[in-house]
Design an enzyme around this catalytic site. Structure first.
Site, PDB file in Angstrom:
ATOM      1  N   ASP A 145      -5.214   6.355  43.900  1.00 24.99           N
ATOM      2  CA  ASP A 145      -6.607   6.749  43.109  1.00 24.99           C
ATOM      3  C   ASP A 145      -7.741   7.165  44.164  1.00 24.99           C
ATOM      4  OD1 ASP A 145      -5.560   6.097  40.759  1.00 24.99           O
ATOM      5  OD2 ASP A 145      -6.627   4.083  40.400  1.00 24.99           O
ATOM      6  N   ARG A 159       4.895   9.689  32.896  1.00 28.32           N
ATOM      7  CA  ARG A 159       4.743   8.091  32.754  1.00 28.32           C
ATOM      8  C   ARG A 159       6.034   7.474  32.001  1.00 28.32           C
ATOM      9  NH1 ARG A 159      -0.480   7.902  35.098  1.00 28.32           N
ATOM     10  NH2 ARG A 159       0.364   5.930  35.417  1.00 28.32           N
ATOM     11  N   ARG A 214     -14.531   8.825  32.223  1.00 33.78           N
ATOM     12  CA  ARG A 214     -13.398   7.875  31.689  1.00 33.78           C
ATOM     13  C   ARG A 214     -13.675   6.601  32.766  1.00 33.78           C
ATOM     14  NH1 ARG A 214      -8.124   9.488  33.102  1.00 33.78           N
ATOM     15  NH2 ARG A 214      -7.982   7.254  33.099  1.00 33.78           N
ATOM     16  N   CYS A 239       1.108  12.573  31.602  1.00 31.47           N
ATOM     17  CA  CYS A 239      -0.339  12.915  31.518  1.00 31.47           C
ATOM     18  C   CYS A 239      -0.555  13.852  32.691  1.00 31.47           C
ATOM     19  CB  CYS A 239      -1.064  11.666  31.926  1.00 31.47           C
ATOM     20  SG  CYS A 239      -1.175  10.954  33.265  1.00 31.47           S
ATOM     21  N   LYS A 288     -12.657  -0.809  36.522  1.00 29.73           N
ATOM     22  CA  LYS A 288     -11.887  -0.118  35.285  1.00 29.73           C
ATOM     23  C   LYS A 288     -10.311  -0.873  35.325  1.00 29.73           C
ATOM     24  CE  LYS A 288      -9.813   4.095  35.389  1.00 29.73           C
ATOM     25  NZ  LYS A 288      -8.471   3.942  34.912  1.00 29.73           N
ATOM     26  N   ASN A 289      -9.847  -0.810  36.339  1.00 26.27           N
ATOM     27  CA  ASN A 289      -8.511  -1.279  36.300  1.00 26.27           C
ATOM     28  C   ASN A 289      -8.036  -2.582  36.151  1.00 26.27           C
ATOM     29  OD1 ASN A 289      -7.618   1.505  36.392  1.00 26.27           O
ATOM     30  ND2 ASN A 289      -7.341   1.393  38.733  1.00 26.27           N
TER      31      ASN A 289
END
Ligand code: UD1
Length: 417
Positions: A305, A121, A397, A116, A22-23
């Site tokens: 993460d 952020r 997600r 968030c 994803k990243n």
């Protein structure tokens, strides 16, 4: 928002091919805006964040289609420099299109990503760097307008090795005049992946993976065919799920060198791990040791993460562990939920003190963010009885077919609306 129900007690066993990252793919998708042509992406994960990024690309004029498992983006025509606000608000990483739209059109208008669930952020580092590259920036009622007649290469010293700022500067600099040097750049594997992707497209980028990245501006880019690297956080999540259930798992399509910080902690917890070039095997007897201190930090440190997932494991380890979260100030939203399941965790500022308990018990819990949600599933796999994880849209997600994959490995898990 979707829900998962998990009945704990089954050990995970088998093998699993890890999805695309994803990243890595989000900045790559942003980069496809730059080449005025076609990009063919293999191993692109089918997850909600990718859908959101595809929607942004379509909203600014790109054509995007799936052909079998290949995602094809055609950015020949871009019709607007305005990034739709609703997408920016739902996905904070969409700030990454700022760099590529600006690089392509020399102007962009984007709303501030705002806060968030894991913390504020700020984008001050992005803005400071852009100003150094001859870009005018206006802040008009929540919107950021960036314009220039020429993007000029510059030497930028980042005050912090921010992943997002490093990526945005790389994207802006690709089609600039002159050379840009980023000192104190982020060194994450996803930054190296972006460099390789951009170079495959005809850019001249070097140094990713070190703390100095050099981008020599070019005037033209070309079509690109690319295979996205495996997701190290998804791999780490399945390792943690195997560790807590006392299982054994062979992960295929992994870059073991991206997982060293995670594996070394799992080994300290008592797991047996063996890696080859492209695969990684883990075996756990489920009897996990506590860890004195895990400190999240930029790569090659322990990734923020993976903080929540490893905390789930430590909640039933023998002894007391401490986790220090240095990247995001409110990334402990999973703690009250783990506590509902019987975990004994105290938060002191940015420290979590986790006293291992004998057993967790099933409960109704709420995912507040992506990785925190994955941690609740992991806890549920080991808990006695049934756990229901609400707000599971956070989890989809980033995880492709999470429940199906866990089921194939022996978990008792179901998704329901
Ligand atoms: C971060 C993580 C990344 C992770 C991603 C998704 C780090 C260093 N970054 O990337 O590994 O995959 O979240 O969860 O681990 N900051 C500023 N000003 C800025 C930009 C950032 O102060 O302009 C601060 C942030 O508030 C944060 C830190 O720098 O405390 C790291 O932010 P950054 O790396 O930019 O975040 P992401 O790119 O989202």
């Amino acid at each position: 928002m979707g829900n998962y129900s998990v009945v704990g007690g089954n050990r995970l066993e088998g093998d699993l091919t890890v999805q695309g990252s994803k990243n890595a793919v989000l900045p790559i998708l942003a980069a496809t805006i730059l080449n005025k042509g076609k990009s063919y992406l293999h191993n692109c994960p089918k997850i909600l964040d990718v859908c959101n990024m595809i929607n942004i690309l379509k909203a600014i004029g790109c054509s995007v289609i799936w052909e079998d498992d290949v995602l094809i983006i055609d950015s020949s025509i871009i019709t607007t420099d305005k990034i739709p606000e609703n997408y920016v608000q739902t996905m904070r990483s969409s700030i990454i299109v700022l760099g590529s739209v600006l690089g392509r059109l020399k102007s962009v208008m984007i709303s501030f990503p705002g806060g968030c669930s894991i913390g504020v952020r700020p984008i001050d580092l992005h803005i400071k760097a852009l100003k150094q590259m001859n870009i005018n920036i206006y802040d008009t009622s929540g919107f950021l307008k960036c314009t220039t007649n020429e993007i000029k290469g510059s030497t930028i010293h980042l005050d912090y090795p921010s992943v997002g700022a490093t990526e945005n500067i790389m994207l802006v600099a690709v089609l600039s005049s002159g050379t840009t040097k980023i000192y104190n750049a982020a060194k994450e594997p996803e930054i190296m992946e972006l460099e390789i992707f951009l170079n495959t497209m005809g850019a001249k980028v070097s140094g990713a993976g070190t703390d100095c990245i050099i981008i020599e501006g070019v005037s033209k880019l070309k079509d690109v065919v690319y295979t996205v690297m495996p997701d190290r956080i998804v791999a780490g999540t399945f390792l943690a799920a195997t560790a807590i259930t006392g299982g054994e798992l062979l992960l295929k399509n992994v870059h073991a060198n991206h997982l060293e910080a995670i594996c070394s902690k799992l080994e300290e917890m008592g797991c047996f791990i063996k890696s080859n070039d492209n695969s990684l095997f883990i075996r756990s007897d489920g009897d996990l040791n506590a860890i004195n201190l895990i400190r999240t930090s930029p790569h090659p440190g322990f990734p923020t993460d993976m903080q929540a997932q490893i905390m789930a494991c430590l909640s039933i380890a023998k002894g007391t562990s401490i986790i220090s979260e240095t990247i995001f100030e409110s990334r402990f939203k999973h703690v009250p939920e783990l506590s509902k399941m019987g975990a004994d965790i105290i938060i002191e500022g940015r420290l979590a003190i986790i006293k291992g308990v004998d057993k967790l018990h099933g409960s109704e819990v709420f995912a507040e963010d992506l990785r925190g949600g994955a941690a609740l599933i992991i806890a549920g796999l080991a808990a006695e009885g049934k756990t229901v994880v609400h707000n599971s849209n956070h989890i989809i997600r980033g995880y492709e077919d999470f429940d199906d994959k866990l089921k194939q490995l022996g978990a008792n898990i179901n998704y329901f609306d």
